[in-house]
Scaffold this active site. Sequence first.
Site, PDB file in Angstrom:
ATOM      1  N   GLY A 101       0.816  -1.219   0.000  1.00 46.05           N
ATOM      2  CA  GLY A 101       0.000   0.000   0.000  1.00 46.05           C
ATOM      3  C   GLY A 101       0.837   1.251   0.000  1.00 46.05           C
ATOM      4  O   GLY A 101       2.044   1.209  -0.225  1.00 46.05           O
ATOM      5  N   ASN A 102       0.220   2.369   0.207  1.00 48.78           N
ATOM      6  CA  ASN A 102       0.942   3.643   0.290  1.00 48.78           C
ATOM      7  C   ASN A 102       0.279   4.542   1.323  1.00 48.78           C
ATOM      8  O   ASN A 102      -0.764   4.201   1.880  1.00 48.78           O
ATOM      9  CB  ASN A 102       1.012   4.319  -1.082  1.00 48.78           C
ATOM     10  CG  ASN A 102      -0.365   4.645  -1.614  1.00 48.78           C
ATOM     11  OD1 ASN A 102      -1.058   5.510  -1.084  1.00 48.78           O
ATOM     12  ND2 ASN A 102      -0.780   3.923  -2.651  1.00 48.78           N
TER      13      ASN A 102
END
Length: 400
Positions: A205-206
């Site tokens: 993810g980020n």
Amino acid sequence: MAEVLLGVSGGIAAYKAVDVLRMLQRDGHDVSVIMTRNATRFVGPETFSALSGRPVGLGQFTDPGTAGYDHLDFARRADVAVVCPATANTLARLAHGLADGLLSTSLVAFDGPVVVAPAMNTRMWEHPATVANVATLEARGVVVVPPASGLLADGEVGMGRLASPADVCAAVERVVRHGGEMQGREILITAGGTREPIDAVRYVGNSSSGKMAWAIVDAARDRGARVTVVAANVDLPRRPDVTYRDAGTAEALHRVCLDEFPGCDALVMTAAVADYRPVRAETGKIDKSAASSLQIDLERTTDILSDLAAARADQVMVGFAAEAGAAGLQRARDKRTRKGVDIVVHNDISAPGIGFGSDDNAITIIGPGDAEVFFERRSKRACAEAILDALMSQVTARTG
Ligand code: CTP
């Protein structure tokens, strides 16, 4: 410069409406004031009449034989109405269209933009009736300047303090400048960051929070646009007057965008979409005792923006470029050409205090055309306004 109707209802914050009146005048507006009967218990009408230079509207009925105002005078004259403070009672009246006093009657007779700045005790603000009334007003396009959290007049601490007079005036200013500008336009906004599953519980993810997109949503609604949000893992409050579709992965986001894009006038691609995803997501949870190291094969995701740009009719398209360092700006310029979009919003993720998760940002808006403007550090809302200004200049150029 606009003709502003300032409605003051009966709460302790009524005295702050004096500052609002002064600031509105300083911004070049003419202001007429209507006070509810309860408001006069907190501040004398003479204060408002002396400062506004006009008689203050108080009762619904003028004495026979006097050349007084009636409710239609106020409604006819105003370009914008602002209710500050708006008590729970005034919000309820406005939500239900009650017309039992000069202020409520004037507001029902007024068909221009309305801004309300609620102030009340936390429990009143959180009561389901108030929550529903605020939702009704927002759905109707009323601009709600949310109260702040802090020490309240009754000694409790919580949500319910009137927003700062500067914030109230800024909301009025936005409505005066841009109100209704995007009426009838459909805007599609992607938000948040995608999560690409590694196994049943883990993902790649980020750090995108969705705050920048949320600010663009608020700004677009205030300008009258119909807004659809495609949200990738955004944990922020949602508006009742916006359509939300959740899409957690790059693939899901792509699918929903393909579905929504043909019906929109403009796309603002704020979401941080993963560029790579695990080739295979394990169905269960990967057992760490099975091996001392782990390799995950990643594959490229589809570039959604490029894909949509290739298939667009005449939608205006805005992409984002989060880049680090001095060379980033050139990469952002190249990205605009490569992806075939009208505007790219560049932000330097190496600059401290801005960007991911923060309330502020500093951006360069590249496009439309040769335009390139740097906006130094400011609130994400202020950045959102600049982005919509650029977007609208292109919408108008394209469709008139
Ligand atoms: N974007 C997209 N689909 C992807 C990746 C990114 O639509 N699979 C969009 C983002 O929403 C953003 C813009 O493209 O609006 C820029 O994203 P970024 O990841 O910075 O661009 P890249 O094309 O990956 O840049 P580069 O190739 O230079 O790494």
